[in-house]
Design a protein around this motif. Structure first.
Motif, PDB file in Angstrom:
ATOM      1  N   ILE A  33      -2.338  -5.627   3.398  1.00  0.00           N
ATOM      2  CA  ILE A  33      -2.224  -4.589   4.428  1.00  0.00           C
ATOM      3  C   ILE A  33      -0.774  -4.122   4.541  1.00  0.00           C
ATOM      4  O   ILE A  33      -0.488  -2.926   4.573  1.00  0.00           O
ATOM      5  CB  ILE A  33      -2.750  -5.110   5.781  1.00  0.00           C
ATOM      6  N   PHE A  34       0.164  -5.081   4.576  1.00  0.00           N
ATOM      7  CA  PHE A  34       1.573  -4.708   4.701  1.00  0.00           C
ATOM      8  C   PHE A  34       2.076  -3.985   3.461  1.00  0.00           C
ATOM      9  O   PHE A  34       2.876  -3.056   3.559  1.00  0.00           O
ATOM     10  CB  PHE A  34       2.435  -5.933   4.995  1.00  0.00           C
ATOM     11  N   VAL A  35       1.602  -4.383   2.286  1.00  0.00           N
ATOM     12  CA  VAL A  35       1.978  -3.692   1.056  1.00  0.00           C
ATOM     13  C   VAL A  35       1.443  -2.263   1.087  1.00  0.00           C
ATOM     14  O   VAL A  35       2.134  -1.313   0.703  1.00  0.00           O
ATOM     15  CB  VAL A  35       1.456  -4.461  -0.180  1.00  0.00           C
ATOM     16  N   GLY A  36       0.218  -2.086   1.571  1.00  0.00           N
ATOM     17  CA  GLY A  36      -0.360  -0.747   1.672  1.00  0.00           C
ATOM     18  C   GLY A  36       0.391   0.133   2.647  1.00  0.00           C
ATOM     19  O   GLY A  36       0.644   1.320   2.367  1.00  0.00           O
ATOM     20  N   ILE A  37       0.770  -0.428   3.780  1.00  0.00           N
ATOM     21  CA  ILE A  37       1.536   0.350   4.766  1.00  0.00           C
ATOM     22  C   ILE A  37       2.898   0.723   4.197  1.00  0.00           C
ATOM     23  O   ILE A  37       3.353   1.866   4.325  1.00  0.00           O
ATOM     24  CB  ILE A  37       1.682  -0.456   6.078  1.00  0.00           C
ATOM     25  N   GLY A  38       3.553  -0.230   3.544  1.00  0.00           N
ATOM     26  CA  GLY A  38       4.858   0.056   2.931  1.00  0.00           C
ATOM     27  C   GLY A  38       4.745   1.107   1.852  1.00  0.00           C
ATOM     28  O   GLY A  38       5.591   2.010   1.760  1.00  0.00           O
ATOM     29  N   LEU A  43       5.476   6.734  -0.032  1.00  0.00           N
ATOM     30  CA  LEU A  43       4.930   8.019  -0.515  1.00  0.00           C
ATOM     31  C   LEU A  43       5.276   9.153   0.442  1.00  0.00           C
ATOM     32  O   LEU A  43       5.594  10.265  -0.003  1.00  0.00           O
ATOM     33  CB  LEU A  43       3.419   7.900  -0.702  1.00  0.00           C
ATOM     34  N   LEU A  44       5.190   8.894   1.726  1.00  0.00           N
ATOM     35  CA  LEU A  44       5.543   9.945   2.696  1.00  0.00           C
ATOM     36  C   LEU A  44       7.007  10.328   2.565  1.00  0.00           C
ATOM     37  O   LEU A  44       7.366  11.513   2.646  1.00  0.00           O
ATOM     38  CB  LEU A  44       5.269   9.458   4.126  1.00  0.00           C
ATOM     39  N   LYS A  45       7.859   9.318   2.351  1.00  0.00           N
ATOM     40  CA  LYS A  45       9.295   9.607   2.196  1.00  0.00           C
ATOM     41  C   LYS A  45       9.555  10.416   0.931  1.00  0.00           C
ATOM     42  O   LYS A  45      10.351  11.365   0.931  1.00  0.00           O
ATOM     43  CB  LYS A  45      10.074   8.293   2.155  1.00  0.00           C
ATOM     44  N   LEU A  46       8.869  10.067  -0.155  1.00  0.00           N
ATOM     45  CA  LEU A  46       9.035  10.803  -1.402  1.00  0.00           C
ATOM     46  C   LEU A  46       8.524  12.244  -1.290  1.00  0.00           C
ATOM     47  O   LEU A  46       9.144  13.180  -1.773  1.00  0.00           O
ATOM     48  CB  LEU A  46       8.305  10.087  -2.543  1.00  0.00           C
TER      49      LEU A  46
END
Length: 51
Positions: A33-38, A43-46
């Motif tokens: 879950i934490f890997v997915g959120i990160g 992706l949003l930052k990119l």
């Protein structure tokens, strides 16, 4: 580390009836879950940087 956590909880009597496999599965689930959120934030930052 999971064995240490299991022993601490076992002394308190909270995880007496739980299997170590259940603890491993819960740890893996939260890790994913934490890997997915990160990954989502990355992706949003990119995507935001391209605009």
């Amino acid at each position: 580390m999971l064995k240490y956590v299991y022993l601490i909880c076992d002394r308190q009597g909270t995880l007496k009836h739980m299997n170590p496999e259940f603890i491993s599965a819960a740890f893996l689930s939260f890790s994913l879950i934490f890997v997915g959120i990160g990954g989502g934030f990355l992706l949003l930052k990119l995507q935001g940087g391209e605009e």
